[in-house]
Design a protein around this motif. Structure first.
Motif, PDB file in Angstrom:
ATOM      1  N   THR A 338       0.891  -1.145  -0.036  1.00 57.29           N
ATOM      2  CA  THR A 338       0.002  -0.058  -0.171  1.00 57.29           C
ATOM      3  C   THR A 338       0.664   1.247   0.103  1.00 57.29           C
ATOM      4  O   THR A 338       1.982   1.157   0.348  1.00 57.29           O
ATOM      5  CB  THR A 338      -0.932  -0.146   1.161  1.00 57.29           C
ATOM      6  OG1 THR A 338      -1.899   1.098   1.032  1.00 57.29           O
ATOM      7  CG2 THR A 338      -0.193   0.105   2.351  1.00 57.29           C
ATOM      8  N   GLN A 353       4.091  -2.722   3.435  1.00 58.74           N
ATOM      9  CA  GLN A 353       3.351  -3.726   3.325  1.00 58.74           C
ATOM     10  C   GLN A 353       2.549  -3.954   4.542  1.00 58.74           C
ATOM     11  O   GLN A 353       3.004  -3.552   5.646  1.00 58.74           O
ATOM     12  CB  GLN A 353       4.313  -5.073   3.280  1.00 58.74           C
ATOM     13  CG  GLN A 353       4.996  -5.094   2.145  1.00 58.74           C
ATOM     14  CD  GLN A 353       5.652  -6.784   1.987  1.00 58.74           C
ATOM     15  OE1 GLN A 353       6.507  -7.113   2.565  1.00 58.74           O
ATOM     16  NE2 GLN A 353       5.364  -7.548   0.813  1.00 58.74           N
ATOM     17  N   THR A 354       1.308  -4.190   4.259  1.00 59.24           N
ATOM     18  CA  THR A 354       0.430  -4.471   5.482  1.00 59.24           C
ATOM     19  C   THR A 354       0.431  -5.680   5.863  1.00 59.24           C
ATOM     20  O   THR A 354       0.742  -6.831   5.129  1.00 59.24           O
ATOM     21  CB  THR A 354      -1.026  -4.114   4.957  1.00 59.24           C
ATOM     22  OG1 THR A 354      -1.435  -4.862   3.571  1.00 59.24           O
ATOM     23  CG2 THR A 354      -1.313  -2.622   4.466  1.00 59.24           C
ATOM     24  N   GLN A 357      -4.923  -8.306   5.047  1.00 63.30           N
ATOM     25  CA  GLN A 357      -6.129  -7.982   4.696  1.00 63.30           C
ATOM     26  C   GLN A 357      -7.261  -8.841   4.545  1.00 63.30           C
ATOM     27  O   GLN A 357      -6.842 -10.246   4.060  1.00 63.30           O
ATOM     28  CB  GLN A 357      -5.985  -7.144   3.395  1.00 63.30           C
ATOM     29  CG  GLN A 357      -4.960  -5.908   3.555  1.00 63.30           C
ATOM     30  CD  GLN A 357      -4.625  -5.006   2.321  1.00 63.30           C
ATOM     31  OE1 GLN A 357      -5.432  -5.473   1.251  1.00 63.30           O
ATOM     32  NE2 GLN A 357      -3.966  -4.158   2.137  1.00 63.30           N
ATOM     33  N   ILE A 387      -8.280  -4.032   7.686  1.00 64.91           N
ATOM     34  CA  ILE A 387      -6.963  -4.684   7.881  1.00 64.91           C
ATOM     35  C   ILE A 387      -7.296  -5.633   9.061  1.00 64.91           C
ATOM     36  O   ILE A 387      -8.103  -5.191  10.186  1.00 64.91           O
ATOM     37  CB  ILE A 387      -6.062  -3.467   8.466  1.00 64.91           C
ATOM     38  CG1 ILE A 387      -5.759  -2.678   7.440  1.00 64.91           C
ATOM     39  CG2 ILE A 387      -4.790  -3.892   8.988  1.00 64.91           C
ATOM     40  CD1 ILE A 387      -4.978  -3.026   6.372  1.00 64.91           C
ATOM     41  N   ASP A 390      -1.582  -6.240  11.471  1.00 67.06           N
ATOM     42  CA  ASP A 390      -0.557  -5.217  11.064  1.00 67.06           C
ATOM     43  C   ASP A 390       0.225  -4.722  12.564  1.00 67.06           C
ATOM     44  O   ASP A 390      -0.209  -4.498  13.685  1.00 67.06           O
ATOM     45  CB  ASP A 390      -1.099  -3.896  10.342  1.00 67.06           C
ATOM     46  CG  ASP A 390      -0.166  -3.459   9.568  1.00 67.06           C
ATOM     47  OD1 ASP A 390       0.004  -3.837   8.480  1.00 67.06           O
ATOM     48  OD2 ASP A 390       0.382  -2.478   9.982  1.00 67.06           O
ATOM     49  N   LEU A 393      -0.765  -0.237  11.062  1.00 67.13           N
ATOM     50  CA  LEU A 393      -1.758   0.323  10.828  1.00 67.13           C
ATOM     51  C   LEU A 393      -2.923  -0.713  11.933  1.00 67.13           C
ATOM     52  O   LEU A 393      -2.647  -1.597  12.311  1.00 67.13           O
ATOM     53  CB  LEU A 393      -2.505  -0.262   9.405  1.00 67.13           C
ATOM     54  CG  LEU A 393      -1.393   0.270   8.397  1.00 67.13           C
ATOM     55  CD1 LEU A 393      -1.875  -0.069   6.979  1.00 67.13           C
ATOM     56  CD2 LEU A 393      -1.584   2.005   8.400  1.00 67.13           C
ATOM     57  N   LEU A 439      -5.127   5.304   4.783  1.00 69.46           N
ATOM     58  CA  LEU A 439      -4.605   4.278   5.784  1.00 69.46           C
ATOM     59  C   LEU A 439      -3.568   5.103   6.819  1.00 69.46           C
ATOM     60  O   LEU A 439      -2.690   5.522   6.008  1.00 69.46           O
ATOM     61  CB  LEU A 439      -4.085   2.794   5.394  1.00 69.46           C
ATOM     62  CG  LEU A 439      -5.306   1.798   4.972  1.00 69.46           C
ATOM     63  CD1 LEU A 439      -4.566   0.694   4.386  1.00 69.46           C
ATOM     64  CD2 LEU A 439      -6.218   1.643   6.392  1.00 69.46           C
TER      65      LEU A 439
END
Length: 502
Positions: A338, A353-354, A357, A387, A390, A393, A439
């Motif tokens: 993202t 990178q998350t 998801q 999400i 994480d 986030l 985000l």
């Protein structure tokens, strides 16, 4: 020996100031029927898109959010004149097919593609305290240094056989790919402008952030899949893929090199059952694996993306011309890239990178002919995308730019007989719900919109003419956006076309 040559050219402007784009497309195809069992197809493609326009959008304040100075016109350009965003791509390859027997075939396919970019852009980097002065940055990279090369070879065997009363369609083979990504350019500050009364100053300060990165990725995949027909109304799909990859990323400015490697098994299963002929029930499960190229702002490599999907659904043929489909799904993806919007990171250039998801929901679609000459395509989708894991986030935040509700309807009627036979009319509606703009989620949301399209067309024998009207009521709406900027969609647009088949 068969041949085909596709040619296309386009020149266009836009509702946004200073926009000017051309497209040139050439794609020859040559097919050689070597024998009654062997066929070789050669394909190539060249696409050039020189474009004068490299803007990142308009400020949120004055578009989605209120601005004490008023509303920013949707035709306003933050970049101004003399910016470029040119892209060029080349694709070439072949497909060799040989019929080993009546039920067995072997195929070998090769593809090469190269994507080049040349960009001299001035973008938006936030509004000053007066809510009218746009702080801007510039980005330059050269066509010879910013490119992606991709090689792919796929070889597989397809065959049909039976074990007793059970029929099989087997596919097995291997896939080898090599990807080379080069990113070279500079960022710096550009002169600010007044978005409400712009006087375009294209002067630039010294370079504040140069970059020169190279990423090499090699992937070998081996796969096997069997589609089993147990009885005429019951089919089963079983598949397995093994991938192994190696990746090297070099930062030429820092004189560093990092490597990454790994492997993964990705199973795939599915089943289709028809209790009665018009009704098909299905279910599927699959895993996915995809190495990700590039590096983060800190110079770290990215872990491969993984995905897991479950889906169940039903397809019903309401009659011989009209069908409906209902599907429920649950998709989980990890290590998804993202945009990195942290302070100090050049806008639009780096990703993070998350952790994980999840998208789940359902889709309903209807399509076909209701009555002679009356056709319809309709769909509704509900999507819960958020999400789930994480380190940076907040868990539970909704993914950006993904609406929870969407609905579309397009219907046409064509007169079937008489002197007006071939004359038709079309009407369409599209609703896209509210979307998150960034985000982590804040107060910024991209508003929902509802648009109407229409068409009038006429066709007789080989002749066809059409008048298409997009955004019939000239609605102001935003197709996409982020924490920094938003993009207006096209206003009322009328397009006429005339064609002849020969």
């Amino acid at each position: 020996m068969l041949y085909r040559l596709n040619l296309a050219a386009l020149t266009t402007e836009s509702f946004v100031d200073f926009y000017d784009e051309q497209q040139y497309f050439v794609a020859p195809v040559l097919a050689w029927q070597i024998s009654d069992r062997t066929r070789l197809t050669l394909e190539a493609e060249y696409l050039a898109r020189p474009k004068t326009f490299a803007q990142t959008g308009l400020p949120v304040e004055g578009t989605i959010l209120p601005n004490p100075n008023g509303r920013i016109p949707r035709n306003r350009s933050i970049s101004g004149p003399d910016t470029q965003d040119n892209t060029y791509s080349i694709r070439a390859g072949y497909n060799l097919e040989h019929q080993l027997s009546e039920n067995w075939q072997i195929r070998n396919a090769f593809r090469f593609s190269r994507y080049n970019s040349q960009r001299e852009a001035i973008g938006f980097n936030g509004l000053a305290a007066d809510q009218r002065t746009a702080e801007r940055y510039y980005q330059d990279y050269d066509n010879d240094d910013e490119f992606t090369n991709y090689f792919n070879v796929d070889t597989y065997i397809v065959g049909e056989f039976a074990t007793g009363s059970i029929r099989h369609q087997l596919v097995t083979g291997f896939n080898l790919s090599h990807r080379r990504d080069s990113q070279t350019g500079v960022f710096g500050e550009a002169a600010p402008i007044d978005v409400f009364n712009p006087v375009y100053d294209q002067s630039r300060d010294e370079v504040t952030f140069p970059y020169d990165n190279l990423s090499l990725t090699d992937v070998l995949g081996i796969y096997v899949q069997d589609q089993v027909t147990l009885v005429d109304n019951l089919k089963l799909l079983l598949g397995l893929r093994f991938d192994t990859f190696s990746q090297t990323t070099r930062d030429h400015l820092a004189d560093t090199e990092v490597g990454l490697s790994g492997n993964a098994f990705s199973p795939r299963t599915g089943i289709v059952y028809q209790p009665i002929e018009p009704i098909s029930l299905y279910a599927s499960y699959s895993r996915a694996f995809n190495p990700v190229s590039g590096i983060s702002f800190e110079g770290d490599t990215f872990q491969p993306e993984r995905g897991t999907q479950y889906e169940i659904g039903v397809k019903a043929d309401l009659n011989d011309r009209l069908s409906a489909t209902l599907a429920f799904y649950n998709l989980t993806r990890s290590n998804v890239l993202t945009e990195d919007t942290r302070p100090g990171v050049p806008p639009g250039q780096f990703s993070i990178q998350t952790g994980e998801q999840r998208s789940r929901g359902f889709e309903l679609s209807l399509g076909g002919e209701i009555l002679p000459g009356w056709n319809i395509i309709a769909g509704y989708a509900y999507t819960d995308a958020q999400i789930t894991q994480d380190n940076f986030l907040p868990v539970g935040d909704r993914l950006t730019r993904i609406p929870q509700n969407t609905f579309n309807l397009w219907t046409t009627y064509e007169i079937q007989q008489g002197s007006l036979q071939g004359l038709g009319f079309g009407l369409g509606f599209l609703f896209v719900g509210e979307r998150e703009g960034e985000l982590p989620n804040t107060f910024l949301k991209i508003p929902s919109y509802f648009t109407t399209d229409a068409a009038i067309f006429y066709r007789r024998n080989r002749f066809r003419a059409a008048l298409n009207i997009k955004n019939l009521f000239d609605i102001d709406y935003f197709e996409t956006g982020s924490a920094f900027d938003v993009f207006y969609s096209e206003p009322l647009t009328v397009q006429g076309t005339i064609s002849w088949e020969f």
